[in-house]
Design an enzyme around this catalytic site. Structure first.
Site, mmCIF file in Angstrom:
data_model
loop_
_atom_site.group_PDB
_atom_site.id
_atom_site.type_symbol
_atom_site.label_atom_id
_atom_site.label_comp_id
_atom_site.label_asym_id
_atom_site.label_seq_id
_atom_site.Cartn_x
_atom_site.Cartn_y
_atom_site.Cartn_z
ATOM 1 N N ASP A 91 51.680 -6.159 26.153
ATOM 2 C CA ASP A 91 50.290 -6.428 25.813
ATOM 3 C C ASP A 91 50.279 -7.777 25.088
ATOM 4 O OD1 ASP A 91 47.573 -5.784 25.539
ATOM 5 O OD2 ASP A 91 47.885 -5.008 23.519
ATOM 6 N N ASP B 295 45.192 0.464 24.768
ATOM 7 C CA ASP B 295 46.214 0.599 25.796
ATOM 8 C C ASP B 295 47.087 1.845 25.641
ATOM 9 O OD1 ASP B 295 47.765 -0.257 23.742
ATOM 10 O OD2 ASP B 295 48.250 -2.207 24.609
ATOM 11 N N ASP C 290 50.085 -2.455 21.224
ATOM 12 C CA ASP C 290 49.672 -1.968 19.906
ATOM 13 C C ASP C 290 48.840 -0.700 20.030
ATOM 14 O OD1 ASP C 290 47.362 -2.925 20.949
ATOM 15 O OD2 ASP C 290 46.959 -4.378 19.370
HETATM 16 P P1 ADP Z 1 44.394 -7.284 24.638
HETATM 17 O O1 ADP Z 1 45.130 -6.400 23.691
HETATM 18 O O2 ADP Z 1 45.216 -7.715 25.786
HETATM 19 O O3 ADP Z 1 43.694 -8.431 23.985
HETATM 20 P P2 ADP Z 1 42.181 -5.418 24.805
HETATM 21 O O4 ADP Z 1 41.970 -4.477 25.925
HETATM 22 O O5 ADP Z 1 42.506 -4.865 23.470
HETATM 23 O O6 ADP Z 1 43.285 -6.405 25.338
HETATM 24 O O7 ADP Z 1 40.892 -6.310 24.633
HETATM 25 C C1 ADP Z 1 40.461 -7.095 25.688
HETATM 26 C C2 ADP Z 1 39.397 -8.053 25.256
HETATM 27 O O8 ADP Z 1 38.224 -7.348 24.919
HETATM 28 C C3 ADP Z 1 39.742 -8.852 24.049
HETATM 29 O O9 ADP Z 1 40.464 -10.006 24.361
HETATM 30 C C4 ADP Z 1 38.352 -9.191 23.500
HETATM 31 O O10 ADP Z 1 37.850 -10.318 24.174
HETATM 32 C C5 ADP Z 1 37.541 -7.979 23.875
HETATM 33 N N1 ADP Z 1 37.418 -7.046 22.766
HETATM 34 C C6 ADP Z 1 37.998 -5.844 22.637
HETATM 35 N N2 ADP Z 1 37.644 -5.233 21.505
HETATM 36 C C7 ADP Z 1 36.827 -6.083 20.870
HETATM 37 C C8 ADP Z 1 36.107 -6.054 19.639
HETATM 38 N N3 ADP Z 1 36.198 -5.030 18.795
HETATM 39 N N4 ADP Z 1 35.352 -7.128 19.332
HETATM 40 C C9 ADP Z 1 35.260 -8.159 20.159
HETATM 41 N N5 ADP Z 1 35.891 -8.256 21.311
HETATM 42 C C10 ADP Z 1 36.662 -7.256 21.680
HETATM 43 MG MG MG Z 2 45.686 -4.768 22.751
#
Ligand code: ADP
Ligand code: MG
Length: 403
Positions: free
Chosen positions: A100, A300, A296
């Site tokens: 990730d 995921d 983390d």
């Molecule tokens: P990664 O861990 O690869 O960044 P995530 O699935 O956790 O992937 O999140 C993907 C995207 O979704 C982030 O890069 C962000 O742009 C958006 N995102 C997720 N959660 C939030 C949040 N709480 N506030 C703002 N953006 C978010």
């Molecule tokens: Mg993540």
């Protein structure tokens, strides 16, 4: 018990066949020569008993679990919690590493870059305090690293906000009713889902866009930095024979490309939703790879449990991740993944050494005993002696060099 390694289970199944076979051989040795070939009863009873002593499987039964205990112990001393011997065994076989981005390859501590308030309704036009206030309020209840960084930087602006009905859109962002108005804060996907026209930022970094149900308000851009140890960890994984190291992220393409290049990864997939991450891992498994996934666990956890070995970042990670993962790194150091693999490989090497060594010596002594060349002393060596040697060898799993 449930998480016994395949090798341990194999030994149990093996014993089911092994025990009747060796008992049969011993009985045959006692009965057949005196009855049919006029052998001396005393001599052949002695040889039959030697055969029983030789074939006693203590060496394997004791040393195999002991090697795994040693491996698990070494891992925990290094701050790596492995939830069972079977995971140690699979870890040794992994040939593809999937990571990730946020919190695993990168630090997950976002630094504020700039705020762009498009249709500026801000009371304080100078630093767009109103926009920051709304976004911070929306993010208050989220555990995503972005949300935590936003609240750390601008949380104080939103202290007086009344936040209700907060929602999480996995892989996209969050939404909440702040002082009676619904706001959305997240990436492009969330804006597209809500259906408000918005302008994508030209700045490099992770953008959090903000809108109401009808109107785009602006965005703030954050930059996440790569962990200092990521590059070294990936290089060492390659060096150890890991065929591919791939990054999955829900973030933008440009950032993914930048981080992947800096970390020395073989490839990346950007703009993924949590379920698309699962599909990527499944696709790799269908190609016959044994896949390790490190994340983390925020958005995921499904991948963590689907991968052959799921590794959770314990310090930054969510409780769901720690629950779903097979291995938990107590601090989020990616080099610990390398250490875990090293320990698991050494552990498996010791397990096989013991199995081959014990079975080899036993086979030789069995033949020598049947021919009357080996006596009871040798038989006892093949049993207790081999066991002691195998146990001493198993203890080596506690000492893994060059971690
Ligand atoms: P990664 O861990 O690869 O960044 P995530 O699935 O956790 O992937 O999140 C993907 C995207 O979704 C982030 O890069 C962000 O742009 C958006 N995102 C997720 N959660 C939030 C949040 N709480 N506030 C703002 N953006 C978010
Ligand atoms: Mg993540």
């Amino acid at each position: 018990q449930d998480s016994k390694s395949h090798t341990e289970k194999f030994i149990t199944r093996f014993a089911r066949i092994y025990t009747p076979i060796v008992c049969g051989i011993a009985l045959a040795l006692v009965l057949i020569p005196p009855l049919f070939f006029g052998g001396d009863w005393h001599e052949w009873i002695y040889r039959g008993l030697s055969a029983l002593v030789v074939s006693c499987p203590c060496a394997i039964v004791i040393s195999v679990p002991l090697s795994f205990f040693g491996g698990l112990g070494t891992c925990s001393r290094e701050g790596i919690l492995v939830k069972g011997a079977d995971h140690l065994e699979t870890l040794a076989r992994c040939d593809v590493g999937v990571f990730d981005k946020t919190g695993t390859i990168t630090s997950g501590k976002f630094e504020f870059v700039r705020c762009e308030c498009v249709h500026c309704h801000c009371i304080d036009k100078h630093n767009h305090r109103e926009l920051l206030r709304i976004i911070a309020a929306c993010e208050r209840l989220s555990t995503h690293p972005i949300a935590k960084s936003i609240c750390l930087a601008f949380g104080q602006f939103a202290d007086d906000c009344v936040v209700t009905d907060a929602k999480n859109y996995a892989g996209m962002g969050v939404s909440a009713v702040v002082d009676g108005v619904r706001y959305y804060a997240g990436n492009e996907k969330l804006m597209q889902k809500i259906g408000v026209p918005f302008t994508e930022t030209q700045l490099v970094g992770t953008a959090v866009y903000c809108c109401t149900d009808t109107e785009f308000l602006g965005d703030i851009v954050f930059a996440d930095i790569i962990k200092t140890d990521s590059r070294e960890a990936i290089d060492r994984l390659h060096h150890m024979g890991m065929k591919q190291a791939i990054m999955l992220t829900g973030d933008r393409e440009s950032i993914a490309a930048d981080i992947a290049a800096k970390a020395g990864l073989d490839g990346y997939y950007a703009k993924l939703l949590p379920e698309e991450k699962v599909q990527r891992v499944q696709a790799l498994q269908q190609q016959g790879h044994t896949v390790l996934y490190a994340g983390d666990g925020i958005n995921d956890a499904p991948v963590l449990s689907r991968a052959d070995v799921g590794i959770a970042m314990g310090a930054l990670g969510s409780d769901a991740a720690i629950e779903a993962a097979d291995v938990v790194l107590m601090d989020d150091d990616p080099k610990k993944i390398v250490k875990a693999i090293k320990i698991s490989r050494k552990c498996m090497r010791i397990v096989y050494e013991n199995i081959y060594f014990a079975l080899g010596i036993k086979a030789i002594c069995l033949v020598l005993g049947a021919l009357g060349i080996a006596n009871m002393w040798m038989a006892i060596f093949a049993d207790v002696g081999v066991m002691v040697i195998a146990v001493l060898n198993a203890i080596r799993a506690l000492f893994v060099k060059n971690l």
